[in-house]
Design a protein around this motif. Structure first.
Motif, short mmCIF file in Angstrom:
data_model
loop_
_atom_site.label_atom_id
_atom_site.label_comp_id
_atom_site.label_asym_id
_atom_site.label_seq_id
_atom_site.Cartn_x
_atom_site.Cartn_y
_atom_site.Cartn_z
N GLY A 1 0.82 -1.22 0.00
CA GLY A 1 0.00 0.00 0.00
C GLY A 1 0.85 1.26 0.00
N ALA A 2 1.93 1.25 0.79
CA ALA A 2 2.84 2.40 0.82
C ALA A 2 3.51 2.57 -0.54
N MET A 3 3.87 1.47 -1.16
CA MET A 3 4.47 1.54 -2.49
C MET A 3 3.48 2.13 -3.50
N CYS A 4 2.22 1.75 -3.38
CA CYS A 4 1.21 2.27 -4.30
C CYS A 4 0.99 3.77 -4.12
N ARG A 5 1.17 4.27 -2.92
CA ARG A 5 1.01 5.71 -2.70
C ARG A 5 2.09 6.51 -3.41
N GLN A 6 3.29 5.97 -3.48
CA GLN A 6 4.40 6.70 -4.10
C GLN A 6 4.67 6.30 -5.55
N PHE A 7 4.43 5.04 -5.84
CA PHE A 7 4.77 4.49 -7.16
C PHE A 7 3.60 3.68 -7.70
N GLU A 8 2.46 4.30 -7.83
CA GLU A 8 1.23 3.56 -8.17
C GLU A 8 1.34 2.82 -9.50
N VAL A 9 1.75 3.51 -10.54
CA VAL A 9 1.79 2.90 -11.87
C VAL A 9 2.79 1.75 -11.92
N GLU A 10 4.01 1.99 -11.40
CA GLU A 10 5.03 0.96 -11.44
C GLU A 10 4.65 -0.26 -10.60
N THR A 11 4.14 0.00 -9.39
CA THR A 11 3.76 -1.09 -8.48
C THR A 11 2.62 -1.91 -9.08
N THR A 12 1.63 -1.24 -9.63
CA THR A 12 0.50 -1.94 -10.24
C THR A 12 0.96 -2.81 -11.40
N SER A 13 1.84 -2.28 -12.22
CA SER A 13 2.36 -3.03 -13.36
C SER A 13 3.11 -4.28 -12.90
N ILE A 14 3.98 -4.13 -11.93
CA ILE A 14 4.76 -5.26 -11.44
C ILE A 14 3.85 -6.31 -10.81
N CYS A 15 2.91 -5.87 -9.99
CA CYS A 15 1.98 -6.80 -9.34
C CYS A 15 1.12 -7.53 -10.37
N SER A 16 0.70 -6.83 -11.40
CA SER A 16 -0.10 -7.46 -12.46
C SER A 16 0.67 -8.59 -13.12
N GLN A 17 1.95 -8.37 -13.35
CA GLN A 17 2.78 -9.42 -13.94
C GLN A 17 2.85 -10.65 -13.04
N TYR A 18 3.02 -10.42 -11.74
CA TYR A 18 3.10 -11.55 -10.82
C TYR A 18 1.76 -12.26 -10.68
N VAL A 19 0.67 -11.52 -10.67
CA VAL A 19 -0.65 -12.15 -10.57
C VAL A 19 -0.89 -13.03 -11.80
N THR A 20 -0.56 -12.50 -12.97
CA THR A 20 -0.72 -13.28 -14.20
C THR A 20 0.14 -14.54 -14.16
N GLN A 21 1.37 -14.41 -13.70
CA GLN A 21 2.28 -15.55 -13.58
C GLN A 21 1.74 -16.59 -12.60
N MET A 22 1.22 -16.15 -11.46
CA MET A 22 0.71 -17.08 -10.45
C MET A 22 -0.57 -17.77 -10.92
N ILE A 23 -1.41 -17.06 -11.65
CA ILE A 23 -2.62 -17.68 -12.19
C ILE A 23 -2.23 -18.77 -13.19
N ALA A 24 -1.21 -18.49 -14.00
CA ALA A 24 -0.74 -19.48 -14.97
C ALA A 24 -0.20 -20.71 -14.25
N GLU A 25 0.55 -20.52 -13.16
CA GLU A 25 1.07 -21.63 -12.37
C GLU A 25 -0.07 -22.43 -11.76
N PHE A 26 -1.08 -21.74 -11.28
CA PHE A 26 -2.24 -22.41 -10.67
C PHE A 26 -2.98 -23.25 -11.71
N GLU A 27 -3.12 -22.73 -12.91
CA GLU A 27 -3.85 -23.45 -13.95
C GLU A 27 -3.12 -24.70 -14.40
N LYS A 28 -1.80 -24.75 -14.27
CA LYS A 28 -1.03 -25.93 -14.61
C LYS A 28 -1.35 -27.09 -13.69
N ASP A 29 -1.69 -26.77 -12.45
CA ASP A 29 -1.95 -27.81 -11.44
C ASP A 29 -3.44 -28.10 -11.41
#
Length: 192
Positions: A164-192
């Motif tokens: 949350g603190a990161m989003c207050r200062q670096f909203e665009v960058e943090t959101t972009s990075i988190c989106s990549q990880y969420v997409t990656q984790m969903i892909a890992e979940f779908e494999k199993d």
């Protein structure tokens, strides 16, 4: 006043003990109770957090050094519950720093936000076996620990606060990075 006039010896000692390691003080069989080194390091990081929150001027010269030391310490800790207090306090310290405009330059380096998310936030969001046992034994306490306003702190709650603190200062960058990880984790979940 005395402490502020004599910061150098104190900070040198704090740096030494934050990087201190002694195998004789580590009980590898103990998973829940923090050792003496963990307790000392937790109190040192708590002191840094108080400096940053209340009287940052005398601490300013040491901030870069101790941010790096705390970060390195935090990344090297195990997921065992004996390290929870130190992890929580370290993440709170980083949350205070990343959440303030004045310290924004500490986190603008190449890949810094990516490293915080990949090395600190995500590993501490994961549910551990100890968390599952705690939930099974006392679900009400487990849920209260995870909610804001509780006196107890958890790794996941502090990870959310850091994010949350990161989003207050670096909203665009943090959101972009988190989106990549969420997409990656969903892909890992779908494999199993």
């Amino acid at each position: 006043e005395y402490f502020q006039d004599n910061m150098e010896p104190w900070m040198a000692g704090f740096a030494k003990y934050l990087q201190y390691s002694n195998a004789a003080l580590v009980d590898n069989d103990e998973e829940t109770e923090p050792g003496p080194t963990d307790k000392l390091q937790t109190e040192i990081v708590k002191t840094f957090k108080l400096f940053v929150e209340r009287d940052e001027e005398p601490f300013g010269d040491y901030l870069q050094q101790f941010t790096s030391i705390v970060w390195t310490l935090l990344v090297g800790l195990t997921p065992m519950t004996k390290h929870d207090q130190l992890v929580v306090m370290s993440m709170k310290f980083l949350s205070v720093l990343v959440g303030r405009q004045y310290y924004k330059n500490l986190f603008t380096g190449d890949g810094t936000l990516q490293q915080i998310i990949s090395q600190i936030v995500i590993p501490n969001l994961r549910v551990r076996e100890a968390d599952e046992e705690n939930f099974e034994d006392n679900p009400q306490d487990y849920i209260l620990t995870e909610l804001e306003g509780s006196d107890n702190e958890s790794r996941r709650r502090c990870s959310r606060e850091l994010l949350g603190a990161m989003c207050r200062q670096f909203e665009v960058e943090t959101t972009s990075i988190c989106s990549q990880y969420v997409t990656q984790m969903i892909a890992e979940f779908e494999k199993d």
